[in-house]
Every structure is written in structure tokens, then in C-alpha cells.
Design a protein around this motif. Sequence first.
Motif, PDB file in Angstrom:
ATOM      1  N   ALA A 121      37.549  -4.212  42.707  1.00 39.38           N
ATOM      2  CA  ALA A 121      38.091  -4.733  42.287  1.00 39.38           C
ATOM      3  C   ALA A 121      38.185  -6.654  43.236  1.00 39.38           C
ATOM      4  O   ALA A 121      37.552  -7.979  42.464  1.00 39.38           O
ATOM      5  CB  ALA A 121      39.243  -4.846  42.464  1.00 39.38           C
ATOM      6  N   SER A 140      45.658   0.102  27.560  1.00 43.49           N
ATOM      7  CA  SER A 140      46.273   0.257  28.899  1.00 43.49           C
ATOM      8  C   SER A 140      47.610  -0.023  29.196  1.00 43.49           C
ATOM      9  O   SER A 140      48.156  -0.315  29.066  1.00 43.49           O
ATOM     10  CB  SER A 140      45.390  -0.883  29.807  1.00 43.49           C
ATOM     11  OG  SER A 140      45.919  -1.208  31.007  1.00 43.49           O
ATOM     12  N   GLY A 142      38.379   1.957  43.154  1.00 38.78           N
ATOM     13  CA  GLY A 142      38.260   0.865  42.265  1.00 38.78           C
ATOM     14  C   GLY A 142      38.956   0.071  42.727  1.00 38.78           C
ATOM     15  O   GLY A 142      37.970  -1.437  42.029  1.00 38.78           O
ATOM     16  N   ARG A 143      40.131   0.055  42.893  1.00 44.89           N
ATOM     17  CA  ARG A 143      41.280  -0.870  43.378  1.00 44.89           C
ATOM     18  C   ARG A 143      40.414  -1.878  44.638  1.00 44.89           C
ATOM     19  O   ARG A 143      40.425  -3.001  44.264  1.00 44.89           O
ATOM     20  CB  ARG A 143      41.918  -0.163  44.007  1.00 44.89           C
ATOM     21  CG  ARG A 143      42.893   0.546  42.328  1.00 44.89           C
ATOM     22  CD  ARG A 143      44.235   0.895  43.605  1.00 44.89           C
ATOM     23  NE  ARG A 143      44.919   1.746  42.191  1.00 44.89           N
ATOM     24  CZ  ARG A 143      46.267   2.202  42.639  1.00 44.89           C
ATOM     25  NH1 ARG A 143      46.576   2.369  44.014  1.00 44.89           N
ATOM     26  NH2 ARG A 143      46.815   3.128  41.457  1.00 44.89           N
ATOM     27  N   GLN A 152      42.220  -7.809  35.482  1.00 44.08           N
ATOM     28  CA  GLN A 152      41.721  -6.387  34.798  1.00 44.08           C
ATOM     29  C   GLN A 152      42.612  -5.785  34.162  1.00 44.08           C
ATOM     30  O   GLN A 152      43.830  -5.735  34.158  1.00 44.08           O
ATOM     31  CB  GLN A 152      40.631  -5.618  35.905  1.00 44.08           C
ATOM     32  CG  GLN A 152      39.484  -6.287  36.691  1.00 44.08           C
ATOM     33  CD  GLN A 152      39.105  -5.176  37.396  1.00 44.08           C
ATOM     34  OE1 GLN A 152      40.142  -4.725  38.246  1.00 44.08           O
ATOM     35  NE2 GLN A 152      38.208  -5.449  37.786  1.00 44.08           N
ATOM     36  N   ARG A 196      41.665  -2.786  31.695  1.00 45.58           N
ATOM     37  CA  ARG A 196      40.736  -0.906  31.282  1.00 45.58           C
ATOM     38  C   ARG A 196      40.593  -0.821  33.040  1.00 45.58           C
ATOM     39  O   ARG A 196      40.696   0.417  32.565  1.00 45.58           O
ATOM     40  CB  ARG A 196      39.506  -1.538  30.593  1.00 45.58           C
ATOM     41  CG  ARG A 196      38.946   0.131  30.601  1.00 45.58           C
ATOM     42  CD  ARG A 196      37.387  -0.054  29.964  1.00 45.58           C
ATOM     43  NE  ARG A 196      36.378   1.071  29.299  1.00 45.58           N
ATOM     44  CZ  ARG A 196      34.797   1.375  28.799  1.00 45.58           C
ATOM     45  NH1 ARG A 196      34.340   0.644  29.337  1.00 45.58           N
ATOM     46  NH2 ARG A 196      35.078   2.745  29.431  1.00 45.58           N
ATOM     47  N   GLU A 197      39.967  -1.031  33.504  1.00 48.18           N
ATOM     48  CA  GLU A 197      40.292  -0.728  34.851  1.00 48.18           C
ATOM     49  C   GLU A 197      40.939  -0.666  35.280  1.00 48.18           C
ATOM     50  O   GLU A 197      40.938   0.834  36.476  1.00 48.18           O
ATOM     51  CB  GLU A 197      38.796  -1.811  36.178  1.00 48.18           C
ATOM     52  CG  GLU A 197      37.775  -2.032  35.160  1.00 48.18           C
ATOM     53  CD  GLU A 197      37.864  -3.558  33.763  1.00 48.18           C
ATOM     54  OE1 GLU A 197      36.543  -3.895  34.277  1.00 48.18           O
ATOM     55  OE2 GLU A 197      38.634  -3.026  34.543  1.00 48.18           O
ATOM     56  N   SER A 198      42.379  -0.963  35.227  1.00 47.69           N
ATOM     57  CA  SER A 198      43.544  -0.140  35.731  1.00 47.69           C
ATOM     58  C   SER A 198      44.378   0.148  35.350  1.00 47.69           C
ATOM     59  O   SER A 198      45.236   1.013  35.842  1.00 47.69           O
ATOM     60  CB  SER A 198      44.632  -1.706  36.330  1.00 47.69           C
ATOM     61  OG  SER A 198      44.824  -2.577  34.978  1.00 47.69           O
ATOM     62  N   GLY A 251      40.884  -1.158  26.918  1.00 47.28           N
ATOM     63  CA  GLY A 251      39.978  -2.071  27.070  1.00 47.28           C
ATOM     64  C   GLY A 251      40.709  -3.063  25.998  1.00 47.28           C
ATOM     65  O   GLY A 251      40.354  -4.522  26.271  1.00 47.28           O
TER      66      GLY A 251
END
Length: 370
Positions: free
Chosen positions: A130, A359, A126-127, A285, A287-289, A354
Motif C-alpha cells: 500500500a 468492508s 498487501g499492507r 482503502q 476493499r484491500e484492508s 469495496g
Amino acid sequence: MSQDKATSDRLGPEAPRPSRAEAVAALRPRYQADLDQGTERFFEPRRTDCPWCGSTRLKRRLRTRDRFQNKPGRFRLDTCRDCRLVFQNPRLNGDGLEFYYRDFYDGLGEEGMGNVFSGRQKMYRGRAEALKPSADAPAKWLDVGTGHGHFPEVARTVFPTTVFDGLDFTEGVELAEREGRIDHGIRGSFPELAGERLAGRYDVVSMFHYLEHSTDPRAELRAAHRALGPGGHLLIEVPDPECWFARLFGRFWLPWLQPQHLYFLPVAGLRKELEALGFTVVLEQHRESSDTVDLLGAVWLGANAVLPPDDAPWLAQPPGRARWLLRCAGLVAAIPALVVATTLDRLLLKPLAGLGKVSNAYRLVARRNG
């Protein structure tokens, strides 16, 4: 060099690795010699102003101990009322950093931390992904604070033609190169190396949970600007000190990671600094992190705070059998709470990451101007 490796080298390639108990016993004299001099010498003078904006409007955020390794010492975090930076005050000096990092990522802690980092492929992917909305596949990528190189190893699956270099203070970066997780390992200080040696060499520089460890985050950001070519991208991920759980759980919030984490930058302050250095933030970002282990971390740190410690070289002597059995019984008793906390983290908190300040981390992608 880790104690285990040094011992193995002395005994020869055929010699078995020492047991943990043997390694602990071998390390104990050095730790006790350090502790005999007291832990006060590990700190710089206490600051009365903010190291980020210079304001003198400081307030105490929390006091805590080393709740990970249970090494002796007390630590304090302060908050700047103006720029909202949270920072360790007084801060560890060079000797203190060496003492508290020793046997955490390398040495006694190498195997355990390696297992933790090697099992996070989904997060690492995911990182790397990005970057995709902002740039084509980069030719050269430098991962600063790469540790054992587990992120670049996974990032290759996203960008298979990219050359990945890794930089770190520890011998882990040399291991990462030997294992083929990175193409080139660079050991040392990023600000010191980012001059002629690294200037303009990279299309991407990443700093994942690195800035909070740095003694000078601004110098690290300037180094990234120098190491990037025009139009290159900087990826940063750090704990979010404005996360609601940071206040709810206090000293039992896992990302505080005292005493290793020295600075916690709010997202607005980091964005402002990047823009002043000549970057344009192209992605933010939350939520993604988010590494949603807040409940699990709080339960684990709480259990670790009340249970008798496991044998370690910074203890004057090994715990007796009765204390060892008490610790084992306590860990078994904590299993239901750990299972419930893990379930709630995954099923309840992760979908909410999110929203608001749920987060526990944020990620920025910034493009170097000019």
C-alpha cells in the motif's frame, strides 16, 4: 515473562515444557485471587461525554461479554451521535487491561495466536505494498504494535533494503528480535518513547490494528508525527465501526473484540484528525484492508457463547468430563456451519468488500507535511 517460559527457566534448559493442564493449574490461584476482589474494580468511571469531541449526545451501541476467552465481566460500547466514535464505556483501567490481556497474546495464548498471525502472509504483503504508490523504498520503518513481528518479516520481501524496527508493550517484541523478524525491538509506550529517543528517525511508521487498543489514540498519532521525518509516511489500519455487519451481527461481530478494543474511529474523523496534526492523506482503502471473516466470526463467537467453556485458569475449577465431552460434541456439530460461513465469506462477501460499507476495516496512508 510467560508462565510456561518462567517454569522452563526454573527447571533448566533440559526440562520439558509443562502441559496446558499443568500450566492452567499453576495459573489458577492468581486468577482466583483477582476475581475474589470482583471485576468492578477493573473499570474507570463511566463517561457522560465523548472522549473524542466532547459531545454529551451518547447512545448505547451494545452490551456484551468476553466472547473470546470467556473471562468474567460485562462490557458496553457507546456511540457519539455527533462524531460517530464508538468507544468502551466505562473503559477498562490499567488493572483491567492487564487482567484481560493476560494469556491472550502471550503465556497460554502465545502459541495459538502465533499460529494465527504467522499464516497471514498475503495480507501482510498487501499492507506493505500500500505504500508503493506514495513513496520509494524507505530506509527505516517502525511497526508500532508489532506483536511477534510477523508483518515486518513479510514486508522485507517487498522492501528488502529497509531496516524494520518493532515496538510493543509485550515480550513478543523481544521474541521477534531474537527470531530475526525485526532488526530492533523496542518495548514500551510509543507516546513516551517518541520524544528524543525516536524523534525524526523513521521514514515510515505503521499501526495495523493498533489504535483501537490504545487508551489515547490522539497521543499515538502525535507520537507518530514526532517519530517521522519530514515527508515520512504513516500507515494506519483499523476496524470500521460503520461496517454494515457491525450492526447486523451486533455483539457477534468479530472486530468488536471486547474487552480489548477501546475505540473505533470512523474514517472521516480519523482523516480530519490527521490533517489537523499536519498530515496529508494520500490513500484511503477499504476493499484491500477488509479481513472478510464476518460470517465465520459470527458463527464461531455464537458457538463459543453457548458451548461449555474449555478449561482455563479463570474458572474456579476444571470442567468435568461430561462438560468436556459436551463441548467436543458441540464443536463437531458446528463444523458444517463454520464451513458454510467460510465459503460465503470468501466467495460472496469478499468480492463485495469495496461496495458501500461491506468492508470491516479501512486503511489510510498519510504523508507528514514539512
